[in-house]
Scaffold this motif. Structure first.
Motif, mmCIF file in Angstrom:
data_model
loop_
_atom_site.group_PDB
_atom_site.id
_atom_site.type_symbol
_atom_site.label_atom_id
_atom_site.label_comp_id
_atom_site.label_asym_id
_atom_site.label_seq_id
_atom_site.Cartn_x
_atom_site.Cartn_y
_atom_site.Cartn_z
ATOM 1 N N LEU A 73 0.835 -1.207 0.000
ATOM 2 C CA LEU A 73 0.000 0.000 0.000
ATOM 3 C C LEU A 73 0.870 1.258 0.000
ATOM 4 C CD1 LEU A 73 -2.885 1.123 0.120
ATOM 5 C CD2 LEU A 73 -2.719 1.114 2.609
ATOM 6 N N ILE A 74 1.924 1.236 0.820
ATOM 7 C CA ILE A 74 2.827 2.396 0.868
ATOM 8 C C ILE A 74 3.482 2.602 -0.502
ATOM 9 C CG2 ILE A 74 5.015 3.237 1.844
ATOM 10 C CD1 ILE A 74 4.066 1.855 4.498
ATOM 11 N N TRP A 75 3.890 1.488 -1.152
ATOM 12 C CA TRP A 75 4.500 1.599 -2.475
ATOM 13 C C TRP A 75 3.513 2.220 -3.462
ATOM 14 C CZ3 TRP A 75 3.694 -0.422 -7.418
ATOM 15 C CH2 TRP A 75 4.755 -0.224 -8.311
ATOM 16 N N LEU A 76 2.252 1.751 -3.376
ATOM 17 C CA LEU A 76 1.243 2.271 -4.299
ATOM 18 C C LEU A 76 1.021 3.770 -4.063
ATOM 19 C CD1 LEU A 76 -1.403 -0.609 -4.177
ATOM 20 C CD2 LEU A 76 0.070 -0.010 -6.080
ATOM 21 N N ASN A 94 3.525 8.305 -7.115
ATOM 22 C CA ASN A 94 2.662 9.421 -7.493
ATOM 23 C C ASN A 94 3.272 10.320 -8.575
ATOM 24 O OD1 ASN A 94 4.680 10.551 -6.004
ATOM 25 N ND2 ASN A 94 3.423 10.884 -4.175
ATOM 26 N N THR A 95 4.401 9.882 -9.145
ATOM 27 C CA THR A 95 5.047 10.719 -10.164
ATOM 28 C C THR A 95 4.101 11.089 -11.315
ATOM 29 O OG1 THR A 95 7.141 9.693 -9.592
ATOM 30 C CG2 THR A 95 7.079 10.886 -11.682
ATOM 31 N N PRO A 96 3.314 10.112 -11.853
ATOM 32 C CA PRO A 96 2.412 10.509 -12.959
ATOM 33 C C PRO A 96 1.414 11.594 -12.538
ATOM 34 C CG PRO A 96 2.628 8.128 -12.878
ATOM 35 C CD PRO A 96 3.275 8.648 -11.631
ATOM 36 N N LEU A 97 0.994 11.574 -11.274
ATOM 37 C CA LEU A 97 0.036 12.599 -10.821
ATOM 38 C C LEU A 97 0.704 13.969 -10.770
ATOM 39 C CD1 LEU A 97 -1.860 10.636 -8.004
ATOM 40 C CD2 LEU A 97 -2.595 11.093 -10.353
ATOM 41 N N THR A 124 -1.097 5.986 -17.436
ATOM 42 C CA THR A 124 0.308 5.712 -17.078
ATOM 43 C C THR A 124 0.418 5.274 -15.618
ATOM 44 O OG1 THR A 124 1.104 7.304 -18.690
ATOM 45 C CG2 THR A 124 2.619 6.754 -16.899
ATOM 46 N N LEU A 125 -0.330 5.959 -14.753
ATOM 47 C CA LEU A 125 -0.305 5.611 -13.325
ATOM 48 C C LEU A 125 -0.775 4.169 -13.129
ATOM 49 C CD1 LEU A 125 -0.002 6.449 -10.324
ATOM 50 C CD2 LEU A 125 -2.384 7.190 -10.396
ATOM 51 N N ILE A 126 -1.868 3.793 -13.775
ATOM 52 C CA ILE A 126 -2.397 2.430 -13.630
ATOM 53 C C ILE A 126 -1.381 1.407 -14.138
ATOM 54 C CG2 ILE A 126 -4.195 0.839 -14.448
ATOM 55 C CD1 ILE A 126 -6.045 3.390 -14.567
ATOM 56 N N VAL A 127 -0.792 1.689 -15.296
ATOM 57 C CA VAL A 127 0.201 0.769 -15.871
ATOM 58 C C VAL A 127 1.374 0.605 -14.901
ATOM 59 C CG1 VAL A 127 1.938 0.556 -17.716
ATOM 60 C CG2 VAL A 127 -0.421 1.164 -18.282
ATOM 61 N N ARG A 128 1.841 1.713 -14.365
ATOM 62 C CA ARG A 128 2.983 1.663 -13.448
ATOM 63 C C ARG A 128 2.636 0.877 -12.175
ATOM 64 N NH1 ARG A 128 7.638 0.718 -11.728
ATOM 65 N NH2 ARG A 128 8.411 1.922 -9.973
ATOM 66 N N LEU A 129 1.440 1.109 -11.649
ATOM 67 C CA LEU A 129 1.058 0.440 -10.403
ATOM 68 C C LEU A 129 0.991 -1.075 -10.565
ATOM 69 C CD1 LEU A 129 -1.741 2.784 -8.977
ATOM 70 C CD2 LEU A 129 0.608 2.533 -8.193
ATOM 71 N N LEU A 130 0.681 -1.514 -11.779
ATOM 72 C CA LEU A 130 0.535 -2.961 -11.999
ATOM 73 C C LEU A 130 1.826 -3.623 -12.471
ATOM 74 C CD1 LEU A 130 -2.998 -2.970 -13.636
ATOM 75 C CD2 LEU A 130 -2.391 -3.731 -11.342
ATOM 76 N N VAL A 152 -6.386 -5.078 -6.481
ATOM 77 C CA VAL A 152 -7.402 -4.642 -5.515
ATOM 78 C C VAL A 152 -7.109 -3.210 -5.070
ATOM 79 C CG1 VAL A 152 -8.252 -5.033 -3.162
ATOM 80 C CG2 VAL A 152 -7.964 -6.958 -4.732
ATOM 81 N N MET A 153 -5.813 -2.947 -4.800
ATOM 82 C CA MET A 153 -5.451 -1.618 -4.310
ATOM 83 C C MET A 153 -5.539 -0.563 -5.415
ATOM 84 S SD MET A 153 -2.361 -2.506 -1.729
ATOM 85 C CE MET A 153 -2.650 -3.383 -0.195
#
Lengths: 271, 330
Positions: free
Chosen positions: A33-36, A40-43, A73-79, A124-125
């Motif tokens: 969760l902390i990693w996710l 926040n770079t894309p934001l 981009t954020l979604i791609v990076r998170l996964l 999920v996160m």
């Protein structure tokens, strides 16, 4: 044992490897969760580019296009989290890789499934981000070609696999150099700049763009993002995917060669 | 599983530099490497089902040899065969028949209960569930870990973890066990249980055991034979009894007395190792043993007596000291 039986024997433990890896990922849910949250770079880039686009579009990118680009981009990076280079480096240095070497399964499988097993937790996160992104982006900024929708999971997985195989090759270099973390940092630095993570690649000067789109990092982020946003035609997407999977194959071969040579010279320090 | 080692040599190339900032800076441009001769031309063979203690001071080459035999290290030269395999090739069938447990490294998944590691190993070693269930039941009973295998590994004590490590390493029922300091850091009760378990497992399954330990109680409880290695060279290979008899032929005789006696009465009998109020220990030559005991029984108020060899620790200390002296002379 026939080739088929050998492949079957190699594949049989994978579901358990995945299940146990998943349990491990759940045990580390706080860390995930902390990693996710810290990814926040894309934001931040979205805010910056949004300000730039307030005075007029940059190329094809107005404020809405930047919003769509950086949210995807954020979604791609998170996964696509991959940590195998760091893990291998540590295990080779402290000798704990010995326990993998003693098991009758190639360590590449166990590293891959440990990484893949974290996906459900990340999915999920990431779900709330996806919902918010879908609402903010709107249907007009994503592809309306159903074939590209079908290709998106392949490109997303390919981006992960490319990142993984590149990191695996770097991890295997740990057998030859005491620390390969510097190389992993260089890889990550190039990834940040050249993958489309902080700036869409089509905003690079034309001469730079011509080079950058052919490099591996472009196929980690930019390829799946452009595919989902419909920035490429279906045919262009296919060609991008072909390049992506060629890189995956090449890095996997390099990693396998480095592994084979490296294990022979491994000195198994550390008790 | 038989082991054959012939003219085994393993050298390491180690980067070395002097301490200090200047030396660190210099090492950026010019690297100096030393060659460490960890194992220097040793030979031995071990028959299937034997339990062998591999002994030597720190840095003698014990763990390196163990790692070569387990397939983790490629020998610099020499022949190493384990059963029908060359360990370094790490063939699937070889890896299925060996295990290596070290007291300082763990394979248990840190945040998950040991039961998850057992299940993972079941899948990796392709153990049919019909064999796995009774096997785990047996291991859990022998190691007394029934109440800990469902707790996260990180919450277990060192002893509990070590016992679970052993269980995890035996899921595939290996026939060759490499044990590197398996009781390090354990309390006396745990040590005794682990020793008994290893011996029982070996006898029950005909497993070959190669053990390194600095704890001589481990060695005498588990092994029938010892191989001593010092500075990479083999200095003894034989039974523990023969080693003790050869190095320290004297016996230790301990008398328990029913009343205190004078120092003179005691010293007449032989070399006194220790003497407290009513317990007296003498070191006696094998040839004079019978006469000394008869003499003591006639002249002292003896209520009990025991005859023992010198402790293995002292025997080994003598062996290492002799080897040091020999090297010094050379």
């Amino acid at each position: 044992m026939s080739a088929g039986a050998r492949v079957a024997a190699a594949l049989r433990p994978l579901p358990t490897l995945y299940r146990v890896g998943f349990a491990d990922a759940v045990a580390y849910r706080g860390q995930a969760l902390i990693w996710l949250l810290s990814t926040n770079t894309p934001l931040i880039m979205l805010l910056l580019w949004n300000a730039v686009a307030a005075e007029g579009p940059v190329g094809r990118f107005g404020q809405a296009e930047f919003r769509a680009y950086f949210l995807v981009t954020l979604i791609v990076r998170l996964l696509q989290g991959v940590w195998v280079a760091w893990e291998m480096n540590m295990e080779v240095r402290d000798g704990s890789i010995a326990s993998r070497l003693l098991k009758p399964i190639h360590p590449f499988w166990s590293y891959a499934f440990e990484n893949i097993a974290a996906w459900p937790v990340r999915l999920v996160m990431t779900a709330p981000v996806v919902v918010v992104a879908a609402w903010l982006i709107g249907a007009q900024h994503v592809t309306n070609d159903w074939r590209q929708w079908l290709l998106f999971p392949v490109a997303l997985f390919g981006g992960w696999a490319l990142s993984f195989s590149g990191n695996l090759a770097i991890g295997c270099m740990s057998f030859f150099w005491q620390s390969t973390l510097a190389i992993a940092e260089v890889w990550f630095g190039l990834y940040v700049v050249l993958s489309g993570y902080i700036v869409p690649l089509e905003l690079f000067p034309p001469w730079a763009q011509a080079v950058v789109v052919k490099l591996p990092w472009a196929h980690i982020v930019s390829t799946p993002v452009r595919l989902l946003l419909g920035h490429d035609t279906f045919e262009q997407s296919l060609s991008q995917l072909a390049a992506q999977w060629t890189y995956i194959a090449a890095f996997t071969v390099v990693a396998a060669l480095l592994w084979r040579k490296g294990v022979q010279r491994y000195e198994a320090f550390g008790g | 599983m038989n082991i054959l080692v012939d003219h085994l040599v393993k050298h390491y190339r180690v980067h070395s530099r002097s301490p200090g900032a200047m030396a660190a800076l210099r090492s950026l441009f010019v690297r100096r490497y030393d060659t460490v001769r960890a194992v220097d031309d040793i030979a031995f063979s071990i028959a299937g089902g034997e339990r062998v203690g591999f002994l030597g001071p720190n840095g003698a080459g014990k763990t390196t040899t163990l790692k070569v035999l387990a397939g983790l290290l490629k020998p610099t030269s020499g022949v190493v065969r384990v059963g029908d395999f060359i360990p370094n090739e790490r063939r699937r069938a070889f890896l299925r028949s060996v295990m290596l447990v070290t007291g300082q490294k763990h394979q248990l998944l840190w945040d998950l209960p040991p039961a998850d590691t057992f299940e993972l190993n079941r899948a990796i070693y392709d153990v049919p569930r019909i064999d796995f269930v009774p096997r785990m039941k047996e291991l859990v009973e022998l190691l007394e870990i029934g109440d800990v295998i469902k707790k996260p590994t990180r919450q277990l004590s060192l002893g509990e973890r070590m016992k679970c490590e052993l269980a995890a390493a035996l899921v595939h029922q290996p026939t060759l066990l490499f044990l590197d300091e398996p009781t390090i850091g354990l309390d006396v009760t745990m040590q005794a249980l682990v020793r008994k378990f290893i011996r029982t497992y070996s006898q029950r399954h005909g497993a070959t055991v190669l053990l390194t330990s600095h704890d001589m109680d481990d060695v005498s409880a588990i092994c029938d034979r010892v191989i001593i290695i010092n500075h990479g060279k083999l200095s003894y290979d034989g039974s523990i009894t023969e080693l003790v008899t050869r190095t320290r032929p004297e016996k230790r005789v301990t008398f328990t007395l029913s009343e205190s006696v004078s120092a003179e009465a005691v010293q007449r009998l032989g070399r006194v190792i220790s003497a407290s109020d009513r317990v007296l220990t003498l070191q006696v030559d094998q040839a004079r043993l019978k006469a000394t005991i008869e003499n003591a029984l006639q002249t002292l108020p003896v209520s009990d007596l025991t005859v023992e060899n010198a402790p293995l620790e002292e025997v080994l200390a003598d062996v290492f000291a002799q080897a040091r002296a020999k090297r010094g002379a050379a």
